[in-house]
Design an enzyme around this catalytic site. Structure first.
Site, PDB file in Angstrom:
ATOM      1  CG  ASP A  53      65.269  26.523 142.864  1.00 26.03           C
ATOM      2  OD1 ASP A  53      65.882  27.007 141.881  1.00 26.03           O
ATOM      3  OD2 ASP A  53      65.280  25.300 143.126  1.00 26.03           O
ATOM      4  CB  SER A  54      68.624  31.138 141.576  1.00 23.31           C
ATOM      5  OG  SER A  54      67.639  31.880 140.883  1.00 23.31           O
ATOM      6  CG  ASP A  60      62.815  27.163 139.631  1.00 25.56           C
ATOM      7  OD1 ASP A  60      62.491  26.631 138.549  1.00 25.56           O
ATOM      8  OD2 ASP A  60      63.975  27.556 139.875  1.00 25.56           O
ATOM      9  CE  LYS A  78      63.452  26.645 135.807  1.00 21.18           C
ATOM     10  NZ  LYS A  78      64.349  25.894 136.730  1.00 21.18           N
ATOM     11  CD  GLU A  80      66.514  21.804 139.935  1.00 20.43           C
ATOM     12  OE1 GLU A  80      67.163  20.866 140.466  1.00 20.43           O
ATOM     13  OE2 GLU A  80      66.711  23.004 140.205  1.00 20.43           O
ATOM     14  CD  GLU A 113      71.606  25.391 135.954  1.00 15.28           C
ATOM     15  OE1 GLU A 113      70.383  25.343 136.164  1.00 15.28           O
ATOM     16  OE2 GLU A 113      72.431  25.790 136.785  1.00 15.28           O
TER      17      GLU A 113
HETATM   18  N1  LIG Z   1      73.725  33.546 140.928  1.00 16.79           N
HETATM   19  C1  LIG Z   1      73.295  32.387 140.477  1.00 16.79           C
HETATM   20  N2  LIG Z   1      73.410  32.117 139.160  1.00 16.79           N
HETATM   21  C2  LIG Z   1      73.006  30.919 138.661  1.00 16.79           C
HETATM   22  O1  LIG Z   1      73.114  30.716 137.440  1.00 16.79           O
HETATM   23  C3  LIG Z   1      72.439  29.972 139.552  1.00 16.79           C
HETATM   24  C4  LIG Z   1      72.317  30.305 140.913  1.00 16.79           C
HETATM   25  N3  LIG Z   1      72.764  31.499 141.353  1.00 16.79           N
HETATM   26  N4  LIG Z   1      71.755  29.446 141.806  1.00 16.79           N
HETATM   27  C5  LIG Z   1      71.058  28.291 141.323  1.00 16.79           C
HETATM   28  C6  LIG Z   1      71.771  27.712 140.182  1.00 16.79           C
HETATM   29  C7  LIG Z   1      73.118  27.146 140.567  1.00 16.79           C
HETATM   30  N5  LIG Z   1      73.859  27.363 139.340  1.00 16.79           N
HETATM   31  C8  LIG Z   1      75.199  27.112 139.150  1.00 16.79           C
HETATM   32  C9  LIG Z   1      76.096  27.269 140.186  1.00 16.79           C
HETATM   33  C10 LIG Z   1      77.437  27.035 139.999  1.00 16.79           C
HETATM   34  C11 LIG Z   1      77.899  26.669 138.758  1.00 16.79           C
HETATM   35  C12 LIG Z   1      79.355  26.428 138.552  1.00 16.79           C
HETATM   36  O2  LIG Z   1      80.147  26.524 139.457  1.00 16.79           O
HETATM   37  N6  LIG Z   1      79.762  26.098 137.315  1.00 16.79           N
HETATM   38  C13 LIG Z   1      81.112  25.887 136.863  1.00 16.79           C
HETATM   39  C14 LIG Z   1      81.136  24.626 136.040  1.00 16.79           C
HETATM   40  C15 LIG Z   1      81.907  23.520 136.664  1.00 16.79           C
HETATM   41  C16 LIG Z   1      82.159  22.402 135.655  1.00 16.79           C
HETATM   42  O3  LIG Z   1      82.946  22.657 134.702  1.00 16.79           O
HETATM   43  O4  LIG Z   1      81.587  21.303 135.794  1.00 16.79           O
HETATM   44  C17 LIG Z   1      81.502  27.030 135.906  1.00 16.79           C
HETATM   45  O5  LIG Z   1      82.677  27.343 135.847  1.00 16.79           O
HETATM   46  O6  LIG Z   1      80.608  27.559 135.232  1.00 16.79           O
HETATM   47  C18 LIG Z   1      76.993  26.527 137.708  1.00 16.79           C
HETATM   48  C19 LIG Z   1      75.648  26.756 137.927  1.00 16.79           C
HETATM   49  C20 LIG Z   1      73.028  27.988 138.354  1.00 16.79           C
HETATM   50  N7  LIG Z   1      72.058  28.679 139.137  1.00 16.79           N
HETATM   51  C1  LIG Z   2      69.159  29.165 136.710  1.00 17.18           C
HETATM   52  C2  LIG Z   2      67.701  29.021 136.449  1.00 17.18           C
HETATM   53  C3  LIG Z   2      67.401  28.199 135.242  1.00 17.18           C
HETATM   54  C4  LIG Z   2      66.980  28.493 137.673  1.00 17.18           C
HETATM   55  O1  LIG Z   2      66.486  27.412 137.748  1.00 17.18           O
HETATM   56  C5  LIG Z   2      66.913  29.396 138.829  1.00 17.18           C
HETATM   57  O2  LIG Z   2      67.182  30.611 138.694  1.00 17.18           O
HETATM   58  O3  LIG Z   2      66.558  28.902 139.909  1.00 17.18           O
HETATM   59 MG   LIG Z   3      66.013  26.858 139.734  1.00 22.65          MG
END
Ligand SMILES: Nc1nc(=O)c2c([nH]1)NC[C@@H]1CN(c3ccc(C(=O)N[C@@H](CCC(=O)O)C(=O)O)cc3)CN21
Ligand SMILES: CC(C)C(=O)C(=O)O
Ligand SMILES: [Mg+2]
Length: 275
Positions: free
Chosen positions: A44-45, A83, A113, A115, A182
């Site tokens: 769903d990303s 998803d 899948k 959540e 994740e």
């Molecule tokens: N392009 C993209 N990649 C992804 O992995 C992804 C998506 N979109 N969309 C759906 C979800 C959203 N996801 C995300 C989005 C943002 C962070 C993020 O900002 N993470 C911070 C961590 C912050 C913390 O320390 O708590 C990082 O720095 O990784 C992580 C996963 C993973 N998924």
């Molecule tokens: C980041 C992965 C695990 C996901 O759920 C997605 O792409 O939507």
């Molecule tokens: Mg997803």
């Protein structure tokens, strides 16, 4: 070799890593499948990377079916997982089975899948009872963005870590065939991986998971809106694409494209009669 829920379970038993990437359309799914990736996730990303939303909440069942069927047509060997979008399963066990069934029947997904952990154990049991394999997703579950107060790493406190481990065991017991972890601290993901019989597939969850998943735009450096810490750039495809677009633009404007070899011919005497 054809990947199935049985072969990915056997991979864990043999200690072989499992690979998963996202795809959202036919031609990308075909490339990923031909590269020998075990599983393709129609995530769903897609709401973010394909449709430009700020989060995954607006993605609909129609979006998921549309993209899943395109992916399924491009795949020969990878296991296609779709998803379940926000509000397609949270509302009831009945909705969960109905919508999982649509993803399999109309989208031709081979697994779905969703959540969540213990709160969806009944949903996982019912979908599984309908012969639809379920992958669970724990840790940073993006559909809970508003409940978490942002995209944040989960399972850091003792209580949260214990809850995550228990959730993993409960969803395995409920029939899940794999679990995506994740943004879970690496040592917690390792513990969960050791305690479970089904494969764990990590994204930001360290090297000790049974498999890994990434969003393809992230690993190809095609998505610039944000870059989570867990992303490694395996190619600079975004820059390569932009350069190709610029080269095309320059050649069209300079009149050097199309060249004679890109052009269809007609006998001169046919044209002369028209002047
Ligand atoms: N392009 C993209 N990649 C992804 O992995 C992804 C998506 N979109 N969309 C759906 C979800 C959203 N996801 C995300 C989005 C943002 C962070 C993020 O900002 N993470 C911070 C961590 C912050 C913390 O320390 O708590 C990082 O720095 O990784 C992580 C996963 C993973 N998924
Ligand atoms: C980041 C992965 C695990 C996901 O759920 C997605 O792409 O939507
Ligand atoms: Mg997803």
């Amino acid at each position: 070799m054809k990947n199935t829920v049985v072969t990915i379970r056997e991979a864990k038993e043999r200690g072989e890593k499992v690979t998963m990437l996202t795809a959202y359309d036919y031609s990308m799914a075909k490339l990923i499948d031909e590269a020998g990736i075990n599983m393709i996730l129609v995530g769903d990303s897609l709401g973010m990377v394909m449709l430009g939303y700020e989060d995954t909440l607006s993605v609909t069942m129609e979006d998921m079916i549309h993209h899943t069927s395109a992916v399924a047509r491009g795949v020969k060997n990878a296991l296609v997982v779709a998803d379940m979008p926000f509000m397609s399963y949270q509302t009831s066990v009945y909705d969960a089975v109905l919508n999982a069934g649509r993803l399999m029947k109309e989208g031709r997904a081979q697994a779905v899948k969703l959540e969540g952990g213990r709160e969806f154990a009944d949903h996982i049991r019912a979908i599984t009872a309908a012969s639809i394999p379920v992958v669970a997703h724990l840790g940073l579950t993006p559909q809970s963005l508003n409940a978490f107060g942002g995209f944040k790493v989960q399972g850091k406190s003792e209580a949260a870590a214990r809850k995550l481990l228990e959730d993993a065991q409960i969803v395995e017991e409920a029939g899940a065939v794999a679990i995506v972890l994740e943004c879970v601290p690496a040592k917690l993901a390792k513990l969960v991986t050791e305690k479970l019989h089904i494969p764990t597939i990590g994204i930001g969850a360290g090297a000790d998971c049974d498999g890994q998943v990434l969003v393809y735009q992230d690993m190809l450096s095609m998505f610039g809106d944000f870059k989570p810490k867990f992303v490694k750039r395996f190619g600079e495809v975004g820059a390569a694409m932009k350069e190709a677009f610029q080269n095309y633009s320059e050649e069209v404007k300079a009149g050097t494209f199309p060249a004679p070899e890109h052009t269809f011919k007609i006998d001169d005497d046919v044209i002369e009669k028209l002047y």
